[in-house]
Design an enzyme around this catalytic site. Structure first.
Site, PDB file in Angstrom:
ATOM      1  N   GLU A 100       3.316  -0.920   1.746  1.00  3.65           N
ATOM      2  CA  GLU A 100       3.059   0.201   0.850  1.00  3.65           C
ATOM      3  C   GLU A 100       1.899   1.072   1.317  1.00  3.65           C
ATOM      4  O   GLU A 100       0.858   0.559   1.747  1.00  3.65           O
ATOM      5  CB  GLU A 100       2.773  -0.343  -0.555  1.00  3.65           C
ATOM      6  CG  GLU A 100       3.865  -1.294  -1.047  1.00  3.65           C
ATOM      7  CD  GLU A 100       3.497  -1.992  -2.340  1.00  3.65           C
ATOM      8  OE1 GLU A 100       2.843  -1.354  -3.203  1.00  3.65           O
ATOM      9  OE2 GLU A 100       3.855  -3.173  -2.493  1.00  3.65           O
TER      10      GLU A 100
ATOM     11  N   HIS B 111       5.484   2.493  -3.187  1.00  3.08           N
ATOM     12  CA  HIS B 111       5.802   1.056  -3.194  1.00  3.08           C
ATOM     13  C   HIS B 111       7.077   0.816  -2.370  1.00  3.08           C
ATOM     14  O   HIS B 111       8.130   0.450  -2.900  1.00  3.08           O
ATOM     15  CB  HIS B 111       5.995   0.600  -4.639  1.00  3.08           C
ATOM     16  CG  HIS B 111       5.892  -0.860  -4.878  1.00  3.08           C
ATOM     17  ND1 HIS B 111       6.515  -1.804  -4.094  1.00  3.08           N
ATOM     18  CD2 HIS B 111       5.241  -1.553  -5.846  1.00  3.08           C
ATOM     19  CE1 HIS B 111       6.263  -3.009  -4.579  1.00  3.08           C
ATOM     20  NE2 HIS B 111       5.493  -2.887  -5.635  1.00  3.08           N
TER      21      HIS B 111
END
EC number: 5.1.3.15
Length: 299
Positions: A270, A165
């Site tokens: 991401e 992330h």
């Protein structure tokens, strides 16, 4: 499952030249210094908190100046979402983005390469109740190489989702663009996961100033072009079929106590296997998600 480092293995950070325990953003971290760059990896969550190539000035990664203390998940750096992303395929009684990002991580091996790069291997603690096992590789050099390695020790296949992330520091999210997504379709979290076509580079939508898009079957190479910082950040992915691009926008950030007015300072691009890109790990088998992060100067 065992990862062998290029220059042999050791058991403690004190045995590796240029690797030490320290505090970064007020968090307990493993700090790495090489001839090519510096980096830091949080003990809590196993998150890479910092990556700064030599001469780059600004850190490549963003960590909120309003970051909370553990056990609250760290807002920024590179959270590890595993063995599921968000609460995909789960009930509501589990932590968002999985167990890895709030586990304590141990440095279990490491070494130096001939070029001076440093390669470290980490493992989360306290996750023995899960059906899958996890290790993580962080290689710090002119680029940041980051690997997430899942092993299924059981007799049955196990399905999972996952993501790095990444929170990338930018001058202003409204002035950057992300290439590598043109021609794909994305699922829009802000539109009940309806599918829409991507035309050209990603830019923060003008109509509502926020983004939460999942790009299934993405190409694996994404470039964040930031005229304000005069640099481009490239993310090259192996073993990841999805891309996610997220920023909460001003209104969404106002309700997030660890973002607030700082929402302009980052964009999340991401590396992932999420949405329809579910990974099935066969019995006794391994799966790896890799990303390489590099930075170039632009005029």
């Amino acid at each position: 499952m065992r990862m062998m480092c290029h220059a042999g293995t050791v058991t403690t950070s004190g045995d590796i030249d240029g690797v030490r325990h320290g505090s970064v953003h007020g968090l307990d971290a493993i700090v790495v210094e090489t001839p090519h760059s510096t980096a830091a990896i949080s003990v809590f969550g196993g998150q890479v908190l910092s990556f700064t190539p030599a001469g780059a000035g600004e850190d490549v990664l963003w960590v909120s100046p309003l970051v909370k203390s553990p056990p609250t998940p760290i807002r920024g750096g590179i959270p590890v979402c595993w063995p599921y992303f968000a609460r995909e395929g789960q009930g509501r009684d589990v932590p968002s983005h999985g167990y890895a990002r709030t586990a304590r991580w141990a440095l279990i091996a490491g070494g130096r390469t001939d070029s001076g790069d440093c390669e470290l291997e980490f493992a989360p603690e306290g996750l023995d109740h899960l059906r899958l096992e996890l290790r993580m590789t962080v290689r710090v050099g002119a680029t940041l190489e980051h690997g997430l390695h899942t092993h299924n020790p059981g007799a049955e296949p196990v399905s999972m989702t996952e993501a790095f992330h990444n929170y990338f520091r930018v001058s202003d999210v409204s002035s950057v663009r992300v290439s590598g997504l043109d021609g794909l379709s994305y699922l829009d979290q802000f539109d009940d996961m309806r599918s829409h076509p991507q035309h050209g580079d990603w830019m923060l939508p003008r109509e509502d100033g926020r983004s939460d898009r999942v790009y299934p079957g993405a190409g694996g190479v994404y470039r964040i072009v930031d005229p304000g910082l005069r640099r481009a950040i490239e993310v090259s992915v192996r073993g990841g079929r999805s891309a996610v691009v997220w920023n909460p926008g001003e209104d969404g950030a106002a309700g997030m106590t660890d973002v607030g007015p700082h929402w302009r300072d980052f964009v999340c691009v991401e590396a992932a296997n999420v949405g329809p890109d579910v990974v099935e790990v066969p019995a006794g088998a391994d799966h790896s998600l890799w990303q390489t992060i590099s930075v170039t100067t632009i005029e």
